[in-house]
Write a protein that holds these residues in place. Structure first.
Motif, mmCIF file in Angstrom:
data_model
loop_
_atom_site.group_PDB
_atom_site.id
_atom_site.type_symbol
_atom_site.label_atom_id
_atom_site.label_comp_id
_atom_site.label_asym_id
_atom_site.label_seq_id
_atom_site.Cartn_x
_atom_site.Cartn_y
_atom_site.Cartn_z
ATOM 1 N N ALA A 174 0.842 -1.199 0.000
ATOM 2 C CA ALA A 174 0.000 0.000 0.000
ATOM 3 C C ALA A 174 0.878 1.251 0.000
ATOM 4 N N GLY A 175 0.516 2.186 -0.848
ATOM 5 C CA GLY A 175 1.241 3.444 -0.929
ATOM 6 C C GLY A 175 2.427 3.438 -1.872
ATOM 7 N N VAL A 176 2.804 2.249 -2.372
ATOM 8 C CA VAL A 176 3.918 2.144 -3.310
ATOM 9 C C VAL A 176 3.329 2.112 -4.729
ATOM 10 N N PRO A 177 3.809 2.983 -5.636
ATOM 11 C CA PRO A 177 3.264 2.990 -6.992
ATOM 12 C C PRO A 177 3.461 1.657 -7.694
ATOM 13 N N ASP A 178 2.476 1.254 -8.471
ATOM 14 C CA ASP A 178 2.563 0.022 -9.252
ATOM 15 C C ASP A 178 3.025 0.402 -10.651
ATOM 16 N N VAL A 179 4.271 0.122 -10.962
ATOM 17 C CA VAL A 179 4.839 0.495 -12.257
ATOM 18 C C VAL A 179 5.040 -0.723 -13.164
ATOM 19 N N ALA A 180 4.404 -1.823 -12.823
ATOM 20 C CA ALA A 180 4.579 -3.062 -13.591
ATOM 21 C C ALA A 180 4.095 -2.883 -15.025
ATOM 22 N N ASP A 181 4.926 -3.288 -15.975
ATOM 23 C CA ASP A 181 4.513 -3.261 -17.373
ATOM 24 C C ASP A 181 4.530 -4.662 -17.988
ATOM 25 N N TRP A 182 4.877 -5.669 -17.166
ATOM 26 C CA TRP A 182 4.889 -7.072 -17.592
ATOM 27 C C TRP A 182 4.636 -7.921 -16.357
ATOM 28 N N LEU A 183 3.563 -8.680 -16.370
ATOM 29 C CA LEU A 183 3.192 -9.524 -15.233
ATOM 30 C C LEU A 183 2.902 -10.936 -15.730
ATOM 31 N N VAL A 184 3.218 -11.922 -14.894
ATOM 32 C CA VAL A 184 2.998 -13.323 -15.257
ATOM 33 C C VAL A 184 2.178 -13.994 -14.163
ATOM 34 N N LEU A 185 1.167 -14.760 -14.596
ATOM 35 C CA LEU A 185 0.378 -15.583 -13.682
ATOM 36 C C LEU A 185 0.788 -17.039 -13.849
ATOM 37 N N VAL A 186 0.837 -17.748 -12.725
ATOM 38 C CA VAL A 186 1.247 -19.152 -12.701
ATOM 39 C C VAL A 186 0.175 -19.999 -12.034
ATOM 40 N N ASP A 187 0.204 -21.297 -12.328
ATOM 41 C CA ASP A 187 -0.727 -22.208 -11.672
ATOM 42 C C ASP A 187 -0.136 -22.661 -10.334
ATOM 43 N N SER A 188 -0.805 -23.572 -9.658
ATOM 44 C CA SER A 188 -0.383 -24.005 -8.316
ATOM 45 C C SER A 188 0.965 -24.725 -8.321
ATOM 46 N N ARG A 189 1.397 -25.231 -9.477
ATOM 47 C CA ARG A 189 2.704 -25.883 -9.585
ATOM 48 C C ARG A 189 3.800 -24.903 -10.007
ATOM 49 N N GLY A 190 3.425 -23.650 -10.261
ATOM 50 C CA GLY A 190 4.400 -22.650 -10.678
ATOM 51 C C GLY A 190 4.577 -22.545 -12.185
ATOM 52 N N ALA A 191 3.792 -23.303 -12.946
ATOM 53 C CA ALA A 191 3.881 -23.238 -14.407
ATOM 54 C C ALA A 191 3.230 -21.952 -14.908
ATOM 55 N N ARG A 192 3.902 -21.281 -15.818
ATOM 56 C CA ARG A 192 3.372 -20.039 -16.389
ATOM 57 C C ARG A 192 2.124 -20.333 -17.218
ATOM 58 N N ARG A 193 1.118 -19.495 -17.078
ATOM 59 C CA ARG A 193 -0.121 -19.662 -17.829
ATOM 60 C C ARG A 193 -0.423 -18.449 -18.693
ATOM 61 N N LEU A 194 -0.436 -17.263 -18.092
ATOM 62 C CA LEU A 194 -0.759 -16.030 -18.816
ATOM 63 C C LEU A 194 0.214 -14.933 -18.427
ATOM 64 N N ALA A 195 0.507 -14.060 -19.378
ATOM 65 C CA ALA A 195 1.327 -12.882 -19.109
ATOM 66 C C ALA A 195 0.589 -11.662 -19.642
ATOM 67 N N PHE A 196 0.884 -10.508 -19.079
ATOM 68 C CA PHE A 196 0.195 -9.269 -19.428
ATOM 69 C C PHE A 196 1.225 -8.195 -19.703
ATOM 70 N N GLN A 197 1.115 -7.593 -20.875
ATOM 71 C CA GLN A 197 2.058 -6.577 -21.308
ATOM 72 C C GLN A 197 1.350 -5.237 -21.420
ATOM 73 N N GLN A 198 1.872 -4.250 -20.732
ATOM 74 C CA GLN A 198 1.313 -2.904 -20.752
ATOM 75 C C GLN A 198 1.581 -2.258 -22.114
ATOM 76 N N VAL A 199 0.527 -1.724 -22.732
ATOM 77 C CA VAL A 199 0.660 -0.979 -23.980
ATOM 78 C C VAL A 199 -0.030 0.367 -23.814
ATOM 79 N N GLU A 200 0.361 1.309 -24.623
ATOM 80 C CA GLU A 200 -0.202 2.660 -24.509
ATOM 81 C C GLU A 200 -1.648 2.735 -24.977
ATOM 82 N N ARG A 201 -1.938 2.043 -26.079
ATOM 83 C CA ARG A 201 -3.313 2.042 -26.580
ATOM 84 C C ARG A 201 -3.638 0.681 -27.159
ATOM 85 N N LEU A 202 -4.924 0.364 -27.152
ATOM 86 C CA LEU A 202 -5.374 -0.937 -27.627
ATOM 87 C C LEU A 202 -6.759 -0.756 -28.229
#
Length: 137
Positions: free
Chosen positions: A41-69
């Motif tokens: 809380a109170g710390v800016p979120d500057v993430a422009d690339w995030l990865v979600l993993v399953d319960s075993r730690g395997a990568r499933r989805l990633a999210f890339q910040q873009v200016e417009r879509l």
């Protein structure tokens, strides 16, 4: 060396990387890759690339910040879908429950094809406008 390349994850462009990652994290019960968790809380979120993993730690989805879509206009012509994700559920009752969950998380219904006896499904758009299907396996 493997004979074929291995799929690591599917990366999705978005104008709100954290927001879309949170949508799919909650929808699919995934977790963040270590180091990608939301900041304190109170710390800016500057993430422009995030990865979600399953319960075993395997990568499933990633999210890339873009200016417009540009949001798809599917099922209307104009801006095509280009890609979508498919998710299955075990029954018609679960299909309805997960549609309601997705909408409560910010998804929008694009198509209701639940009356199709061969493949009942919903097509929804995530908060960034990317279509995804929920159907009975």
């Amino acid at each position: 060396m493997g004979e074929y390349p291995q799929l690591l994850h599917t990366a999705i462009d978005t104008t709100d990387a954290r927001g879309l990652a949170e949508f799919y994290r909650r929808l699919l019960g995934l977790g963040y890759r270590p180091g990608d968790e939301p900041p304190a809380a109170g710390v800016p979120d500057v993430a422009d690339w995030l990865v979600l993993v399953d319960s075993r730690g395997a990568r499933r989805l990633a999210f890339q910040q873009v200016e417009r879509l540009e949001r798809t206009t599917w099922p209307e012509p104009g801006v095509p879908m280009q890609m979508h994700l498919d998710f299955t559920v075990p029954s018609s009752e679960e299909l309805q429950r997960h549609r309601e969950r997705a909408e409560s998380l910010g998804a929008q219904l694009l198509l209701d094809r639940t009356e199709d006896p061969n493949e009942p499904l919903y097509v929804l758009a995530d908060p960034s406008g990317h279509p995804f299907c929920l159907f009975v396996a």
